[in-house]
Structures are given as structure tokens and as C-alpha cells.
Design an enzyme around this catalytic site. Structure first.
Site, short mmCIF file in Angstrom:
data_model
loop_
_atom_site.label_atom_id
_atom_site.label_comp_id
_atom_site.label_asym_id
_atom_site.label_seq_id
_atom_site.Cartn_x
_atom_site.Cartn_y
_atom_site.Cartn_z
N ASP A 140 0.83 -1.20 0.00
CA ASP A 140 0.00 0.00 0.00
C ASP A 140 0.87 1.26 0.00
O ASP A 140 1.76 1.42 0.85
CB ASP A 140 -0.91 0.00 1.23
N ARG A 141 0.59 2.14 -0.93
CA ARG A 141 1.41 3.33 -1.11
C ARG A 141 1.21 4.32 0.04
O ARG A 141 2.14 4.88 0.60
CB ARG A 141 1.09 4.02 -2.45
N THR A 142 -0.06 4.55 0.39
CA THR A 142 -0.35 5.50 1.45
C THR A 142 0.24 5.06 2.78
O THR A 142 0.78 5.87 3.54
CB THR A 142 -1.87 5.70 1.58
N CYS B 107 -1.12 5.05 -11.18
CA CYS B 107 -1.33 5.20 -9.74
C CYS B 107 -0.74 6.54 -9.36
O CYS B 107 0.48 6.74 -9.47
CB CYS B 107 -0.67 4.09 -8.94
N ASN B 108 -1.59 7.47 -8.96
CA ASN B 108 -1.10 8.80 -8.60
C ASN B 108 -0.14 8.75 -7.42
O ASN B 108 0.95 9.33 -7.46
CB ASN B 108 -2.28 9.71 -8.26
N THR B 109 -0.53 8.03 -6.36
CA THR B 109 0.27 8.03 -5.13
C THR B 109 1.64 7.42 -5.35
O THR B 109 2.62 7.83 -4.72
CB THR B 109 -0.49 7.28 -4.03
N ALA B 110 1.74 6.46 -6.26
CA ALA B 110 3.04 5.83 -6.53
C ALA B 110 4.03 6.80 -7.16
O ALA B 110 5.24 6.53 -7.17
CB ALA B 110 2.86 4.62 -7.44
N LYS C 3 -11.63 -0.62 -3.25
CA LYS C 3 -10.54 -1.56 -3.03
C LYS C 3 -10.99 -2.83 -2.30
O LYS C 3 -10.54 -3.92 -2.61
CB LYS C 3 -9.40 -0.89 -2.26
N CYS D 244 -6.65 9.97 -7.63
CA CYS D 244 -6.48 8.55 -7.33
C CYS D 244 -7.18 7.77 -8.44
O CYS D 244 -8.28 8.15 -8.86
CB CYS D 244 -7.08 8.21 -5.97
#
Length: 248
Positions: A48-50, A84-87, A168, A198
């Protein structure tokens, strides 16, 4: 295989599936050979990125992505995209691993916002807690003289519920919740344009587009960009020449 690009996906899987649908259904086709060539890496085991961004004692998702990039670079794709924005927290580190052009989805989306809405000085931003926590979009917007409006403290729990509890965990889009978030950002916080930071939110837009609000959807934009670039490359343009207009 020649004239192909690589998608670094699996973050999450049904959001990546949404991107593949966009790529396949937006291309004009009369026969099988008109579709684009691409390699879709659906690495569902990426941590999980977050969780990592907020707490570095959690598993580091860079290690999985590093392995994916190095494996795919050996195939010599025309370019990489990562839905994936967060990545993009590790974008610079990933892009430095290879000479293959690596498109920055977030940066491309921000420039599209400026292009399409030149008079808007702010944009509503809904995204994962990780993206918000590390100012990923806030910083990109600041570079082009724009401001991100995050809304009040009630917004993030709603967005997190939509992304994690619904999409998810259950694989479903709560259209009413999605539209309620957009309505609040527009009506209560004066956001004439809202950025979906996201790819699960991009999936929500695909599945529940029936609302009146102006949207900047990075996944939809990167799909269009990938189609544009790969068609130019297929027609004979060098990959480095084709992609340079989007390497901001």
C-alpha cells in the site's frame, strides 16, 4: 513485439482494468491489428502506497516497482506509464532506473488543467491520504501557479471510504457517495473544477459519470496521451521525439 509501451499497474487491479478498457475502446479500429500494443504489468503485490508514505516502517513499495521497471526496461518499450497517482511519490527514482521515457501522469494532468481552464486559479483535489499527506499534487500545482483546494476535515474520510471501503475492498463504486463528494467540493468550497487524484476515483468517474461537475481525470488523460503517442510511433516517429512534448 514492436511499437509498444508498458503499463505499471495493479495499484489497484480494477483501476488498472479501467485504464485498459479506455485504451481498447477509444482507439479507432476496423480489425484486430488496429489496437495498440502494450504490456500490462498488473503487480497486485505492491504494498500500500499511502501506508508507507505516512509511516516508513511499513513495507516500501519502491522495491516492487523497481523490480518491475528493471524487468520491463529489458524489453525496450517506447515509454512507461504508471496509473497510480500516489506511486508517483517515487517517480524520480523510478525514472532514473532506465533510459526509457517515463511519463509523469500527475504532471500531465496538471498541465491539462491549465490548458483547459486557463482562468481558474484553484482546483478541488480529492485523493488518497498519502497523496495529500506528501503534497504530491499540491506541489505540482504550485509549480504552474495554481492552488489546490482540499475542502474541510469531513472530505478526506468520505474520499477514503469511497477508495478503500468501497472500491478496493468490495470492488464496487458507490455512485451516491462519489457524487456527494463532488457536490460538496463544488457547492461548499467553490471548486469549479475537481481533480481526481487517485485511479480508484477515475474508476468511479467511469462507472458513475452522471453529474454536472467539471473533472480533471489523470487516468483518462494518460490513456488519451498513450494512444496519441503510440499512433505517432507506429506511423514512424521516433519514440523520443513523440514523447518529448509530455516530459514536463
Amino acid at each position: 513485439m514492436k511499437n509498444f509501451f508498458t503499463i505499471l499497474g495493479g495499484m489497484g487491479t480494477i483501476a488498472t482494468e479501467s485504464l485498459a478498457r479506455q485504451l481498447n475502446h477509444r482507439i479507432k479500429i476496423t480489425k484486430d491489428q488496429d489496437y495498440l500494443n502494450y504490456v500490462l504489468v498488473n503487480d497486485a503485490q505492491i504494498p500500500d502506497r499511502t501506508a508507507y508514505i505516512k509511516d516508513h516502517s511499513q513495507p516500501n513499495f519502491f522495491l516492487n516497482l523497481r523490480e518491475d521497471v528493471l524487468q520491463q526496461a529489458q524489453l525496450k518499450p517506447d515509454f512507461f506509464i504508471m496509473p497510480c497517482n500516489t506511486a508517483h511519490y517515487f517517480y524520480d527514482d523510478l525514472a532514473a532506473l532506465t533510459d526509457v521515457p517515463f511519463l509523469h501522469m500527475m504532471r500531465i494532468a496538471v498541465h491539462r488543467f491549465v490548458q483547459d481552464y486557463p482562468d481558474e486559479t484553484k482546483i478541488g483535489l480529492i485523493a488518497t491520504e498519502g497523496s495529500i499527506y506528501d503534497h504530491l499534487y499540491v506541489d505540482e500545482l504550485a509549480k504552474v501557479g495554481r492552488k489546490a483546494e482540499l475542502g474541510g476535515p469531513e472530505i478526506q474520510p468520505l474520499v477514503t471510504e469511497l477508495i478503500y471501503d468501497n472500491i478496493k475492498q468490495k470492488g464496487v463504486v458507490d455512485a451516491e457517495l462519489y457524487h456527494r463528494i463532488l457536490r460538496k467540493m463544488h457547492d461548499e468550497y467553490g471548486c469549479e473544477v475537481i481533480l481526481l487524484g487517485c485511479t480508484e476515483l477515475s474508476l468511479a468517474q467511469e462507472k458513475a459519470p452522471g453529474h454536472p461537475y467539471n473533472i480533471i481525470d489523470p487516468q483518462s488523460i494518460i490513456a488519451d496521451v498513450a494512444i496519441e503517442l503510440e499512433l505517432k510511433i507506429r506511423a514512424g516517429m521516433a519514440p523520443t521525439e513523440a514523447v518529448k512534448k509530455y516530459l514536463y
